[in-house]
Every structure is written in C-alpha cells, then in structure tokens.
Design an enzyme around this catalytic site. Sequence first.
Site, PDB file in Angstrom:
ATOM      1  N   SER A  52       0.802  -1.152  -0.089  1.00 30.55           N
ATOM      2  CA  SER A  52       0.139   0.081   0.133  1.00 30.55           C
ATOM      3  C   SER A  52       0.814   1.123   0.038  1.00 30.55           C
ATOM      4  O   SER A  52       0.412   2.389  -0.387  1.00 30.55           O
ATOM      5  CB  SER A  52      -1.037   0.220   1.244  1.00 30.55           C
ATOM      6  OG  SER A  52      -1.901  -1.123   0.973  1.00 30.55           O
ATOM      7  N   GLY A 230      -4.457  -1.838  -1.051  1.00 33.40           N
ATOM      8  CA  GLY A 230      -3.433  -1.450  -1.952  1.00 33.40           C
ATOM      9  C   GLY A 230      -3.422  -0.123  -2.209  1.00 33.40           C
ATOM     10  O   GLY A 230      -3.856   0.663  -1.436  1.00 33.40           O
ATOM     11  N   CYS A 258      -9.205  -1.766   3.694  1.00 32.24           N
ATOM     12  CA  CYS A 258      -8.458  -0.774   3.237  1.00 32.24           C
ATOM     13  C   CYS A 258      -9.051  -0.160   1.715  1.00 32.24           C
ATOM     14  O   CYS A 258     -10.293   0.552   1.732  1.00 32.24           O
ATOM     15  CB  CYS A 258      -7.255  -0.819   3.189  1.00 32.24           C
ATOM     16  SG  CYS A 258      -6.259   0.947   3.515  1.00 32.24           S
ATOM     17  N   LEU A 259      -8.346  -0.338   0.803  1.00 36.40           N
ATOM     18  CA  LEU A 259      -8.735  -0.256  -0.498  1.00 36.40           C
ATOM     19  C   LEU A 259      -9.730  -1.036  -0.814  1.00 36.40           C
ATOM     20  O   LEU A 259     -10.665  -0.720  -1.543  1.00 36.40           O
ATOM     21  CB  LEU A 259      -7.659  -0.369  -1.587  1.00 36.40           C
ATOM     22  CG  LEU A 259      -7.725  -0.202  -3.052  1.00 36.40           C
ATOM     23  CD1 LEU A 259      -8.203   1.381  -3.374  1.00 36.40           C
ATOM     24  CD2 LEU A 259      -6.533  -0.411  -4.054  1.00 36.40           C
ATOM     25  N   GLN A 262     -13.012   0.782   0.304  1.00 38.80           N
ATOM     26  CA  GLN A 262     -13.243   1.873  -0.497  1.00 38.80           C
ATOM     27  C   GLN A 262     -13.797   1.471  -1.715  1.00 38.80           C
ATOM     28  O   GLN A 262     -14.809   2.103  -2.323  1.00 38.80           O
ATOM     29  CB  GLN A 262     -11.870   2.520  -0.926  1.00 38.80           C
ATOM     30  CG  GLN A 262     -11.340   3.554   0.313  1.00 38.80           C
ATOM     31  CD  GLN A 262      -9.755   3.769   0.202  1.00 38.80           C
ATOM     32  OE1 GLN A 262      -9.303   3.508  -0.888  1.00 38.80           O
ATOM     33  NE2 GLN A 262      -9.143   4.380   1.214  1.00 38.80           N
ATOM     34  N   ASN A 300      -3.072   2.996   7.406  1.00 40.95           N
ATOM     35  CA  ASN A 300      -2.381   3.167   6.281  1.00 40.95           C
ATOM     36  C   ASN A 300      -3.338   3.503   5.127  1.00 40.95           C
ATOM     37  O   ASN A 300      -3.514   2.773   4.251  1.00 40.95           O
ATOM     38  CB  ASN A 300      -1.449   2.254   5.835  1.00 40.95           C
ATOM     39  CG  ASN A 300      -0.762   2.576   4.672  1.00 40.95           C
ATOM     40  OD1 ASN A 300      -0.697   3.619   4.346  1.00 40.95           O
ATOM     41  ND2 ASN A 300       0.140   1.591   3.997  1.00 40.95           N
ATOM     42  N   PHE A 303      -6.922   7.977   1.438  1.00 39.50           N
ATOM     43  CA  PHE A 303      -8.324   8.369   0.829  1.00 39.50           C
ATOM     44  C   PHE A 303      -9.235   7.818   1.735  1.00 39.50           C
ATOM     45  O   PHE A 303      -8.911   6.867   2.608  1.00 39.50           O
ATOM     46  CB  PHE A 303      -8.229   7.522  -0.526  1.00 39.50           C
ATOM     47  CG  PHE A 303      -7.321   8.091  -1.727  1.00 39.50           C
ATOM     48  CD1 PHE A 303      -7.959   9.309  -2.498  1.00 39.50           C
ATOM     49  CD2 PHE A 303      -6.076   7.635  -1.991  1.00 39.50           C
ATOM     50  CE1 PHE A 303      -7.219   9.759  -3.548  1.00 39.50           C
ATOM     51  CE2 PHE A 303      -5.419   8.209  -2.890  1.00 39.50           C
ATOM     52  CZ  PHE A 303      -5.927   9.124  -3.710  1.00 39.50           C
ATOM     53  N   HIS A 344      -6.203  -1.774   9.404  1.00 41.83           N
ATOM     54  CA  HIS A 344      -5.742  -3.226   8.988  1.00 41.83           C
ATOM     55  C   HIS A 344      -5.682  -4.000  10.055  1.00 41.83           C
ATOM     56  O   HIS A 344      -4.882  -4.148  11.007  1.00 41.83           O
ATOM     57  CB  HIS A 344      -4.250  -2.969   8.494  1.00 41.83           C
ATOM     58  CG  HIS A 344      -4.149  -2.372   7.199  1.00 41.83           C
ATOM     59  ND1 HIS A 344      -4.066  -2.905   6.193  1.00 41.83           N
ATOM     60  CD2 HIS A 344      -3.965  -0.932   6.746  1.00 41.83           C
ATOM     61  CE1 HIS A 344      -4.053  -2.216   4.991  1.00 41.83           C
ATOM     62  NE2 HIS A 344      -4.250  -1.272   5.402  1.00 41.83           N
ATOM     63  N   GLU A 346      -5.064  -7.213  10.093  1.00 37.89           N
ATOM     64  CA  GLU A 346      -4.037  -8.119  10.232  1.00 37.89           C
ATOM     65  C   GLU A 346      -2.870  -7.343  10.893  1.00 37.89           C
ATOM     66  O   GLU A 346      -1.628  -8.057  11.171  1.00 37.89           O
ATOM     67  CB  GLU A 346      -3.695  -8.514   8.853  1.00 37.89           C
ATOM     68  CG  GLU A 346      -2.743  -7.572   8.138  1.00 37.89           C
ATOM     69  CD  GLU A 346      -3.442  -6.278   7.512  1.00 37.89           C
ATOM     70  OE1 GLU A 346      -4.851  -6.113   7.770  1.00 37.89           O
ATOM     71  OE2 GLU A 346      -3.070  -5.316   6.818  1.00 37.89           O
TER      72      GLU A 346
END
Lengths: 369, 553
Positions: A52, A230, A258-259, A262, A300, A303, A344, A346
């Site tokens: 990422s 990502g 995360c991504l 989104q 992390n 956006f 995250h 993980e």
Amino acid sequence: MSQENSPAQALLLLEDGTLFRGKAYGKTGTTAGEICFNTGMTGYQEVFTDPSYTGQMLIMNTCYIGNYGVNEADVESDSVKIRGLICKNITKRYSRMVATGSLEDYLSANNIVAIQDVDTRSLVQHIRQKGAMNCIISSEISDIDTLKAELAKVPPMEGLELSSQISTTAPYYYGDKDAALKISVLDLGVKKNILQCLAERGTYLKVFPAKTPAQELLDFQPDGIFISNGPGDPASMPYAIATVKELLAANKPFFGICLGHQLLASAMGIPTFKMQHGHRGLNHPVKNLITGRSEITTQNHGFGIEPEATRNHPDIEITHLNLNDQSIEGIRIKNKPAFSVQYHPESTPGPFDSRYLFDDFIAMIRQHQ
Amino acid sequence: MPLDTSIKSVLIIGSGPIVIGQACEFDYSGSQAARSLREEGIKVTLINSNPATIMTDKLVADNVYLLPLTPESIERILEEVQIDAVLPTMGGQTALNLSKEVEELGIWEKFNVRLIGVDIKAIDKAEDRDLFREWMIEMGIPVAPARVANSLLEGKEIAQEIGIPLVIRPSFTLGGSGGGFVKSKDELEAALNAGLNASPIHEVLVEKAVLGWKEFELELLRDSADNVVIICTVENFDPMGIHTGDSITVAPAMTLSDTAFQLMRNTAIDMMRSLGNFAGGCNVQFALNPETEEIIAIEINPRVSRSSALASKATGYPIAKIAAKLAVGYNLDELQNQITQTTSAYFEPALDYVIVKMPRWNFDKFKGADDTLGLQMKSVGEVMAIGRSFPEALQKACQSLENNATGLTSISRSKMRPEELMEYLKRPTWDRIFRLKEALEAGISIKTLRELTHIDRWFLYQIQDIIKVEQQLKAIGNLNDIQPEFMLECKKMGFSDEQIATVLKDCTPEQVYDYRKANGVTRIYKMVDTCSAEFAAVTPYFYSTFEGKSEKV
C-alpha cells in the site's frame, strides 16, 4: 563523521518550495513521490514492504529506525515498496540476535534512496498543516532549479492507478488445499499477513491479479470473497469497482480491507475523497458501534469514503468509527453478507486488537453455507 | 459508562514520608488525581502524614488532613466529612496497605464508603509471588521456574533441580531485603541461610535467575469496559538482575522488533483483563531472552506506580489524571486526550524523541553501604532527559545528576587499568555507565563488555559514537579550528559547553557559548505532545535540542 569526511549531504524539496536538508543514506540518487508520515515506533521493515506504500515518500516520525536490523520473516511482500525514505536517525549498527542483516544493506539492495538527520518533526507539522503533496529527495542533485524541474514531472497521487502494477501477474494458491473453506482473493497489493490470517483460520485461498474479471474469481467456487488493500486512488479504478459490483451480485460472503473497503463503498455508489494527510500508524482508536468495544488499530490510507453519502445510504450501516476525527472506519451492507474496514486488522506491524474481524468473516461464511 | 454521579466526595490517601522506592512520584499522582476529580465537581479530601508535598496544598483539595496514616485517622475523617468513595491507588504501597487494614477493620463498611479504582483481591494475587506464579501458569504465560523452600536442605534440592544461576527471594520481607543471587555453587548455602533467616516464616522462593535477559516495562490503562491501552514501553539499559528503580531506562523501547513488542502487548493485555475487576493504571514487567525472543512475565502492579509518573512525563499522557476519571466511571473512549483536546484519550502515545531516565545514588552519604546494585532499590532520586537521539538524552541525563558529570565524559576518572576495569564491570555499580565509557576508550571490545555486563550492544554502540565525537574534538584541539557543522554535531550528541571546553585546549564554557551564538548553533525547543506531531497540541511541554526550528503552541 570528522570535519573533513562527513557523510554526503542530501536535499528534500516539497512541491510548495519548502526545502529541508539532511544526510544521504542508502543508495545515492534521486527519487520522488507523494510524501506521507507514519507515527509507529516499531515495525519499520513491515511498513517498508507493505504494497500500500507503493509510490510514497515515507517519513518515519519516530526518532530511530534500523536499531534491530532486518529479518527475512518480517516482510509484507517480497520487496521494499516505499519510493523514498525520510528519517531523523537511521542506525548503522544494529542489534538483534535473530536479525539477518542491517537495514542499510537492505535499503541499498532494494535501491532505496533515503535522507536522514532531517528535522522530521518540523516536516511532519508542515505536512499536517499544508496537506499531502509531492516531494523529491536527492543525494546527487544540489541545484534547486533542477530538483524543481524533476519534481514537476511527478504525477499527483490523486487519479493514480497503481494496483495493477504491483498485483500478482498470475493467479496462485495459498494455504492448505484440503481446508474446509475456499476464498477468492482479489490482489490489489495484498499484505502477506492478510493471506496468513485467512489461511490459518482454515481456508484455502486463490489469489487473483488485479484486473481479473469477476467471473474468474467465482469460477473457483469460493465460499467467500476477499478484496485486498493496495495503493493509489480508488476513483481511478473503474475496473475494480465493476468487479466488486459483479461479485456483490453473486451474494457471496464478502470482506474488504482498506482499498477493498473503499471499493465496496464505491460499488455502492459512495464517492471517495483524498484526505488532507491520511492516517498512518499503529495507534488509531476505532470504536465498534455494534459491540460498543474499542480497538487500537493499524492504519495506512490517504483516501477515505464520503461520510455524508455513507450516512444517508439506505443500504449501508456504519459499523466502525474513528474516535479521533469521527471518520468512517467500517461498513456493512444491510441486505447482503458484505462488510469492510478502512484499517488493517491483520496489523503487522501493530496491535492484534482487530483480528476478530477475520473470525467474523469466517463465521459469516459458515452462516451462509 | 459515563461519570458515576453517586460519587460526590472522594478520599485520596497519600504515601506518607519519602523513602527509597516511594518518593515524590506519588505526590505527583495524588495531586493529578485530586485536580482530575475536582474537574468533575467531586469534593476531594486528602490525607497524608507528609506536609512537604504539593498534594497537601489547600489549592489541591477541598479538605486536607495532615494526620498519621492510621485507621484511627481515617475513622476521624469519616466522622467529620461525608465521604462516598476512597481512591487508594495513588499513594503507593502505603496507601494500599492502609486501605486494606481499614477494610479488615470494617471501617469502610461502617461509613458506607466504596473502594474505587482497585480490586483488593487483584492486588493480593499480583503481589503474592506464589499466587502470581500459579495464575501465570494457569494462563499459559511463561514465568521463571521456581519452588518454595522452608529449609536449607530443601533449598539445596531445588537448586540442584533448577540449576544455577538462581535468585533467592525470602517471603514476606519488605523491599527485597535478604534476597540475593547465586551465581556459583559455593554461594548457595550462604544465600539460602540469609534468605531463610530474613523471612519471618523461614521461607524462600528459589527461582531461576534470568540474568542477562533484557528487561522491559509496559504502562497500561484499563477501563471498566475492559478497554486497554499501552501508554508507554520502557526498555531497561541494565539487563535483568538490577531493580528497575536502579536501572537506566529508555523510552520508547530501542531494540524491540514489532513481533517481540506485540507478544508483550498481547500478554500484558491478557494479564490485565484476567486480573479482577478494576479501572485504572497498571504496570507489567517482562524479561526477554535475546537469543530466542521468548518472554517471561516478571510482575504486574495493578495500581499507579513509581514508573507511571515517569511514563506520564515521558509521553505527555497524564496517567494518574485519567486513572482517576476511570475510577469514577468514565471509559477511555469517552475521554479526551488532555494534550490535543481534540482527539481521544483512548489511544497509544507515539514518541518522536528519546527519553533517558537515570537514577541518582547518594552512597557518599551512606558510608559503609554496599554499593553493588541488585534486587533492592538503592537510588534516592532520578533524572529524566529528552533528546532527539539517544546520545543527546543520555548526556543530558548525566549533566542533570548534580554531581561532577558534565556529560558522559567528564566525571572523575577511575584511572583503572583495562584488567581492573573488566573486573570492576562484572559487578553492577552506580558508576557503571561512566566506567563502560572508560573501558571502550581503553580499547576493550563491545563483545567483551557485552559478556561482562549483558547490556545490549546497541547501547554500547551509542556510547562508542559519543567517544568518537569526543576524540575528534580533542584532535581538533582549538575552538577556533572547529567548523560550525561539527559544533552542531557535538551539540546533537549532547555535549555541553562545559564538556566541550574541557576537551579543548585553553577554552572556557563561555567561549564555547559565544562561539555557538556567533555561528548560529543555538538551542531550539520542541514539544512533548503524545502524538509525534500528528495533531496540534494545546497543552504540551517542551524540551531543548539542536535542529531546525523552535515550535510554539
């Protein structure tokens, strides 16, 4: 560092013309990208190898990195993904009995240009106030105008699609093939430990390249679908949004990180936006609105998903909220077995507080069977 | 849960006279707690037998009682003032012991007073070595192998079974007295006898000594909803075997990988969540085997402790203030970060500087006292220094000791020969850090020093870096031959003007200062803001350093 042979100087120039001076470290050269900062105090190697961070010039806020060297096991992908590194102190001599090498050798082997002895605190405050922007660091160019010209060539992060450049090129399998459950993973820059967290919960994974059509993911006859983290701007990924829409239509248990979060929101018609300077670190407080419990999370992202549109969406329930800025950290689709989080679970690096989300995903799959 | 409005009046118990191991830290936490409760509109009554404290200032509490810390005094206060609850976790062991005594006498019950912020059973479980061990084993958390002995013969048998090195810990003695290490077979009998004799019940714990393992300390906060955060991780420069109060300590941890840290964090949280029912501060200590990175739990203190005060100052996070709010019902995620006033109190501070705490001993005032450092705390105070590098913080700490040290360099030299130094360093003493520097200057290798002291290489490398700069300074010789860039380098490494003047020829500290001023090598100020500059701070505090520019609130 005698008076005569002190280490080579290096420069850091921001898009708004602000100049910081420091010392060269790692490979001699010039590198540019969007600047961001991470406040974590441990886990530098995991951070540097997190896909990422592709395209990012990373400031580590903590005073020291490199103290405990590097270890082959502490990686989130097979190479360093950050584009450049900005630090206060990078130690030359490390100490960890189980380490396999020094950070300096590791950075050099990965062709990373770094700058240290920078007043990182002033720099972070500047970014906090002015927002994320592009920057360039160089240990070979000392002419400011040349640096400016080089920096001008760097595209903005907004509108940048990076996933397809770092995703796996061919599908592969992960975990025990005799496991009870099968999951299709869309790799947009997946962290190794996400795959590990899924596999160790009794699942067999097939990991697909970013631009794989939805049907191929479904052809694996998975019990669940996972969309990974990502880099880059989710709005620049219509291909992935289309894939997620098709996957949602299949009504399979769905989890995004995360991504992936989104993209789930985007597929539901929620716009995304570029944050002022993002969330990156290991100490972000998130409240689970369903259980009432709070968790310290690894984050992390640069956006986010549009809060108003999310709140007003009839089919979306907000499940997690950031306690610092009230931003949306997790959603659930009301009429579908689908959920996602912005942070995250993980971790690696970071707290294990949110690992329960993987258990929730497995429970959802079992319930759906 | 929000504020418990049934609590309108709280009694805080102070820690009494200042003794080794229990000093002004508890004045700091008591005053913070009092202010914190008064912010909530709660009336605060304070009892302490020590008038030389901030907490007994009339501005801190509504009622101040300067009385002996006895059940009689407590009873008198309860007769005179309507008290709804007592907060006994702010006054160290003294306050806890008094609360327990009062509890046993039924006085709290008689006056309908609740104990808040504490679980007495949890305290017993944490402080009784046997109960603690049993509980750890039950939870599957590793501890050092150990067994209880009631006779010399039994002790010898256990020693045979566990193997040397050992720690002998007598039961029911205060502050570790009568305990000791057994590093070779011929020390065993004497140590067992000393321990058995020191114990009022003639009992010792024979424990495997994890000498040379690294020692870490975590400061935590927990609320009644079981939310837990790690406020600070402290690494001991001195490895296992020296009381934390007598160790040089560093924050954040300098040599800890994320894998090792998360193992500690998870273990500490599991321990805290299984430890009774209380909301407040807690401290957990671990030893880490540097070869395998396995950890063992050393101890847990379910109260605001000596190290909480250090962790508060080190991070900017007011542990006692928040612990007091948790005791009256709030949850962490309902409170604000006191420094930013915009973000949540439920978070883990991020540091962008290095903290070095150095103990201060006064052996010259205790003639004849054994100055070997070990299980029993011997320092009478401590200094804390902040820098943007470890050498800077370390040297600032040395300069603050109020002895003749002007940095790590110029304290009275031992003039020992290398062989003598090596012999000397086998035994931990108050001046070990200064002698380590001498040893490195004398060319003794890092490997040898590590074997002698078990201090992590990383710290030894840092001392070596300080020496390098000092040697370069010496080689330059004259102030006028120094380039401003190198002067800046010296200041970044924590060298004081006095120290630089001493190393140079014919130079005074004033001349170094004038040189610096003329060449723009001047002190700037940075914030301690709990968050590594991620958010704007409203009530930070500052430290000085040498880089970039000063910041303002």
